[in-house]
Design a protein around this motif. Sequence first.
Motif, PDB file in Angstrom:
ATOM      1  N   PHE A 243       0.837  -1.206   0.000  1.00 26.84           N
ATOM      2  CA  PHE A 243       0.000   0.000   0.000  1.00 26.84           C
ATOM      3  C   PHE A 243       0.867   1.248   0.000  1.00 26.84           C
TER       4      PHE A 243
ATOM      5  N   LEU B 129       2.407   1.688  -3.521  1.00 27.95           N
ATOM      6  CA  LEU B 129       1.499   2.137  -4.572  1.00 27.95           C
ATOM      7  C   LEU B 129       1.078   3.587  -4.367  1.00 27.95           C
ATOM      8  N   GLN B 130       0.857   4.002  -3.117  1.00 27.76           N
ATOM      9  CA  GLN B 130       0.529   5.407  -2.907  1.00 27.76           C
ATOM     10  C   GLN B 130       1.745   6.290  -3.200  1.00 27.76           C
TER      11      GLN B 130
ATOM     12  N   GLN C 196      -4.021  -0.715  -5.136  1.00 24.20           N
ATOM     13  CA  GLN C 196      -3.810   0.127  -3.955  1.00 24.20           C
ATOM     14  C   GLN C 196      -4.987   0.038  -3.007  1.00 24.20           C
TER      15      GLN C 196
END
Length: 472
Positions: free
Chosen positions: A293, A296-297, A453
């Motif tokens: 996470f 991806l952010q 995500q």
Amino acid sequence: MMGFMTGEETRTTVSPSIPTTTPVRGSARDADPRTPPTRAWMTRLVIAGIVLTALNLRPAITSLGALLEEVRDGLGMSGSVAGLLTSVPPLCFAVFGVMAPRLARRFGPAAVVCGGMLAIGTGLVLRPFVGGTAGFLVASALALMGIAVSNVLMPVIVKRWFPDRVGTMTGLYSMALALGTAAAAAVTVPMTRALGGNWQSGLAVWAALAGAAVLPWIPLVRAKGTPLSAEPAPARGPAAAPTRASVPDRASVPDRASISASDPASASVSGAREASAPLRITRSRTAWALAVFFGLQATAAYITMGWMAQIFRDAGVPAGTAGLLLAVTMVMGVPLAFVIPRLATRLPHQGPIVVALGLCGFAGYAGLYLAPAGGAWAWALLLGIANCAFPLALTMVGMRARTGAGVVQLSAFAQSTGYLISIPGPLLVGVLYQHSGGWGLPIALMAGLMVPQIVVGVLAGRDRTVEDEAAR
């Protein structure tokens, strides 16, 4: 050395003025490093240091994004090389971020962050004037090394010094980070014009902010026996008394203070065992979900910081307005970075927040594809909301670990692994942009990455701890 509370349990230490055989009351007043009057000034310095440090963690990147076209022309960069340049931040964060826990144990978090601010200032002064693309990359890497270690240690400093206010202080830190990011995007172009139109001066001027951030950390480096000092060797046996433990801002989680009070010996042994035992972080599914996470952010954030101004400029938006649009995207993090962590710490599951941010990202990318200039301000706002996955990820780092060792390891693992995952994104956008001749494919890539995500964010948002998972 003063103890620090992290998660539900606390690494138990004693003040040097109290013999190890003297019991210490396990109250919040005794455990809170801010309670003694002599520590009040240090708390103010820590807050100032956190804010000034956060202000410096993105201008090196967003100031470059605002002037990317001028830098490309000045250094003769192709689109692919520019894509490589925008991939340097996550690469450096992955490589250097993993060093932060070891450096913090040896020198203390305050000393490492202070050194990080010096590295940022030095790199920002050097990179516009060293000449050539290679020198620019090396000097950028020096600044990004300072950013990397500070990135990892900020959640640790917040957790140690403000164990009962993790949500609030993470919000303050994230708000300052967003403000620095937005300010660099907004004022770099007009400031460059005011300095004679020289892009070198427009980039180098941000070193002054890094110099200011060094100052509050100097007395904290000199202070001994604080939660931000270097850690001593762990005590053998239950020599230290327990302190109250609680999860910050989470009233729904049981407090173990009553356990420590009723059976201090067993609580002390348990705390010592958890502090000294190595945590097998890679065995935790939550740690992996949080790392992906985070990656991806970060991919979305660095694509936005590196390329969004150029997307608007290619759509016919003037350079100054494009910088302001990027600033709007970044400044959305100022209020939301304060609200989201506080909301997240009050929810048993952070998945709904992840989904809401992802939907804003989808809407922003769709608008950027269909009408980049016509609805530019709306798309900038929506993407700014989507980028607030960063403070959410930081908050979940503090919530998914119960112990001090767990927070340090999870922060380093999630950020280093996450930044490794994010490296190809900005580079791939540059390659797609150069070879397709437009922004259709790059924007489709950005929108497509929102799907995984959201999935891993929901998994990372479950009410679990890495210590429990790693022990299975």
